[in-house]
Scaffold this motif. Structure first.
Motif, PDB file in Angstrom:
ATOM      1  N   ALA A  95       0.831  -1.203   0.000  1.00 11.85           N
ATOM      2  CA  ALA A  95       0.000   0.000   0.000  1.00 11.85           C
ATOM      3  C   ALA A  95       0.871   1.260   0.000  1.00 11.85           C
ATOM      4  O   ALA A  95       1.882   1.333   0.696  1.00 11.85           O
ATOM      5  N   ILE A  96       0.455   2.243  -0.808  1.00 12.73           N
ATOM      6  CA  ILE A  96       1.140   3.540  -0.841  1.00 12.73           C
ATOM      7  C   ILE A  96       0.318   4.509   0.005  1.00 12.73           C
ATOM      8  O   ILE A  96      -0.778   4.927  -0.388  1.00 12.73           O
ATOM      9  N   THR A  97       0.811   4.822   1.157  1.00 11.38           N
ATOM     10  CA  THR A  97       0.083   5.701   2.057  1.00 11.38           C
ATOM     11  C   THR A  97       0.274   7.155   1.653  1.00 11.38           C
ATOM     12  O   THR A  97       1.150   7.506   0.852  1.00 11.38           O
ATOM     13  N   LEU A  98      -0.579   8.019   2.208  1.00 14.00           N
ATOM     14  CA  LEU A  98      -0.486   9.452   1.916  1.00 14.00           C
ATOM     15  C   LEU A  98       0.848  10.016   2.370  1.00 14.00           C
ATOM     16  O   LEU A  98       1.444  10.863   1.690  1.00 14.00           O
ATOM     17  N   GLN A  99       1.345   9.537   3.501  1.00  9.95           N
ATOM     18  CA  GLN A  99       2.632  10.011   4.011  1.00  9.95           C
ATOM     19  C   GLN A  99       3.771   9.627   3.060  1.00  9.95           C
ATOM     20  O   GLN A  99       4.663  10.436   2.782  1.00  9.95           O
ATOM     21  N   GLU A 100       3.716   8.390   2.550  1.00  9.03           N
ATOM     22  CA  GLU A 100       4.743   7.944   1.596  1.00  9.03           C
ATOM     23  C   GLU A 100       4.698   8.781   0.325  1.00  9.03           C
ATOM     24  O   GLU A 100       5.735   9.204  -0.197  1.00  9.03           O
ATOM     25  N   PHE A 101       3.489   9.027  -0.174  1.00 10.27           N
ATOM     26  CA  PHE A 101       3.339   9.815  -1.402  1.00 10.27           C
ATOM     27  C   PHE A 101       3.830  11.246  -1.194  1.00 10.27           C
ATOM     28  O   PHE A 101       4.509  11.814  -2.052  1.00 10.27           O
ATOM     29  N   THR A 102       3.486  11.832  -0.046  1.00 18.39           N
ATOM     30  CA  THR A 102       3.921  13.205   0.259  1.00 18.39           C
ATOM     31  C   THR A 102       5.438  13.292   0.341  1.00 18.39           C
ATOM     32  O   THR A 102       6.048  14.234  -0.185  1.00 18.39           O
ATOM     33  N   ASN A 103       6.048  12.304   0.981  1.00 19.92           N
ATOM     34  CA  ASN A 103       7.509  12.306   1.095  1.00 19.92           C
ATOM     35  C   ASN A 103       8.196  12.163  -0.264  1.00 19.92           C
ATOM     36  O   ASN A 103       9.315  12.639  -0.454  1.00 19.92           O
ATOM     37  N   SER A 104       7.518  11.503  -1.204  1.00 18.73           N
ATOM     38  CA  SER A 104       8.118  11.262  -2.525  1.00 18.73           C
ATOM     39  C   SER A 104       7.791  12.361  -3.534  1.00 18.73           C
ATOM     40  O   SER A 104       8.245  12.282  -4.688  1.00 18.73           O
ATOM     41  N   LEU A 105       7.015  13.364  -3.144  1.00 16.21           N
ATOM     42  CA  LEU A 105       6.607  14.410  -4.092  1.00 16.21           C
ATOM     43  C   LEU A 105       7.783  15.092  -4.791  1.00 16.21           C
ATOM     44  O   LEU A 105       7.742  15.297  -6.013  1.00 16.21           O
ATOM     45  N   PRO A 106       8.846  15.500  -4.079  1.00 17.39           N
ATOM     46  CA  PRO A 106       9.974  16.135  -4.790  1.00 17.39           C
ATOM     47  C   PRO A 106      10.558  15.242  -5.876  1.00 17.39           C
ATOM     48  O   PRO A 106      10.875  15.714  -6.969  1.00 17.39           O
TER      49      PRO A 106
END
Length: 402
Positions: free
Chosen positions: A115-126
């Protein structure tokens, strides 16, 4: 040590190279499972493929920018520009390869689940934003290469229309100047034609008079008038020759200037064969939907490793990697107490203890304390000795102090 229950397959040179491209640890992967070896080899393959596509796109873009401009349908390859484009393409591909390798290597595995959590996605935004920029940069030159034939035909038509419009505008600018010269030349020609017509008329009358009757007074008068008109025509040609030559020369120079401007217009029209114009035509020819999906394809290729790493389930490779990191930290005297305290915002933080640093500090503190203690002891003993000397010979001490 050889395992009895499982023996890790021996990787080949290509697989080890792909591991390096993915920024993974080959030493650990050699001891890990085959599935781990394949996963990281695939990641490295995507990074290599992206670098290769970037090299082709960058080289083609540079060739399109710097190639000699001409008709869009002109064939052939400009050798020096092609060599320069190949060199730039290799450099550009290596740059993108290195950036992608860093993005993939720096992307963590999140919580170790699919699962790709919101926190993981936010951290990977850059990293995702960087990947999007790279994907769009690669896709545009590839688009114009895919539709090159259609773009060349459309671009050639635009060049012809632009050249025709430039010619009409340029000729309109020179029309008034040509008209002024033509009016002067026509005025001189009209005056000469009047004299010539009159001379022709008199010659005709004289010929008729001589043919019908003997030459008489009328014929003599006509002959005299004819000679006079001939002299006037010669004098007129002589007087107007310099002015007529000047006007003819000015018209010739103006014609040459017009031809030069028309040649420049051709160069300007050929200058439409640029990267921006081709990208614009690619969108017009293919349509927004097709160009969107082409760009989306490159975006998917570029971002796949990032999302793939966030979806990876923790495997033996990850546990062995964590174990080796802990061993290295322990060897260097570094201790981490996970989620040991909360910061001012209430987030759990780790406490990092560098035992070697702490030992060095304790040693320095103990050394300074010992030095202070020894200094105090020396001073105390010196005081005792001086007191003893004073008690034994106080008179001598008093006289020395005077």
């Amino acid at each position: 040590m050889k395992r009895e229950y499982y023996e890790s397959p021996k990787p080949g040179k290509i697989m080890q190279w792909l591991w390096k491209a993915a920024g993974s640890d080959g030493y650990i992967l050699k001891k890990s499972t085959y599935s781990d070896q394949v996963k990281y080899a695939c990641l490295g393959g995507i990074v290599v493929a992206t670098g290769f596509m970037a090299a082709m796109a960058g080289g083609y873009a540079i060739y399109t920018i710097f190639e000699p401009k001409g008709s869009a349908l002109d064939g052939g390859v400009h050798t020096s520009t092609a060599i320069m484009s190949c060199i730039f393409g290799v450099i550009w591909g290596l740059i993108i390869f290195n950036i992608d390798r860093f993005i993939v290597a720096a992307t963590g595995k999140g919580d170790g689940t699919e699962a790709i959590t919101l926190q993981e996605f936010t951290n990977s935004l850059p990293r995702i934003v960087m990947g999007l920029v790279i994907a769009i940069t690669i896709s545009k030159p590839m688009e114009i290469r895919m539709f090159k034939s259609e773009i060349d035909a459309e671009l050639h038509q635009e060049q012809l229309e632009k050249r025709k419009a430039y010619e009409i505008a340029t000729k309109a600018n020179y029309e008034a100047r040509f008209n002024a010269i033509d009016v002067e030349i026509e005025k001189i020609e009209q005056e000469r034609n009047k004299l010539l017509d009159r001379l022709t008329e008199v010659e005709s009358q004289y010929t008729e008079e001589v043919r019908i009757v003997r030459p008489g007074p009328k014929a003599a008068a006509l002959k005299e008038l004819m000679d006079s008109l001939g002299e006037k025509l010669k004098t007129f040609d002589k007087d107007k020759k310099a002015e007529l030559d000047r006007l003819t020369s000015e018209r010739l120079k103006l014609t040459q200037e017009l031809d030069s401007e028309l040649a420049k217009n051709q160069e300007v029209a050929n200058g439409l064969d640029g990267l921006l114009e081709r990208i614009k035509l690619a969108h017009e020819i293919a349509g927004d939907l097709i160009t969107f999906f082409i760009t989306l394809l490159f975006v998917v290729i570029e971002l796949t490793p990032i999302f793939f790493k966030m979806m990876l389930i923790k495997s033996p490779y990850d546990f062995m990697s964590d174990n080796i990191k802990e061993l290295i930290r322990a060897e260097e005297g570094i201790q981490i107490k996970y989620e040991y305290y909360k910061d001012k915002k209430g987030q759990e933080r780790n406490l990092v203890i560098n035992h070697q640093v702490k030992r060095r500090i304790d040693e320095k503190i103990a050394l300074m304390a010992a030095q202070t203690e020894l200094s105090d002891y020396i001073i105390e003993k010196w005081k005792e000795r001086e007191k003893k000397n004073i008690n034994e010979n106080i008179d001598a001490y008093i006289s020395e102090s005077k």
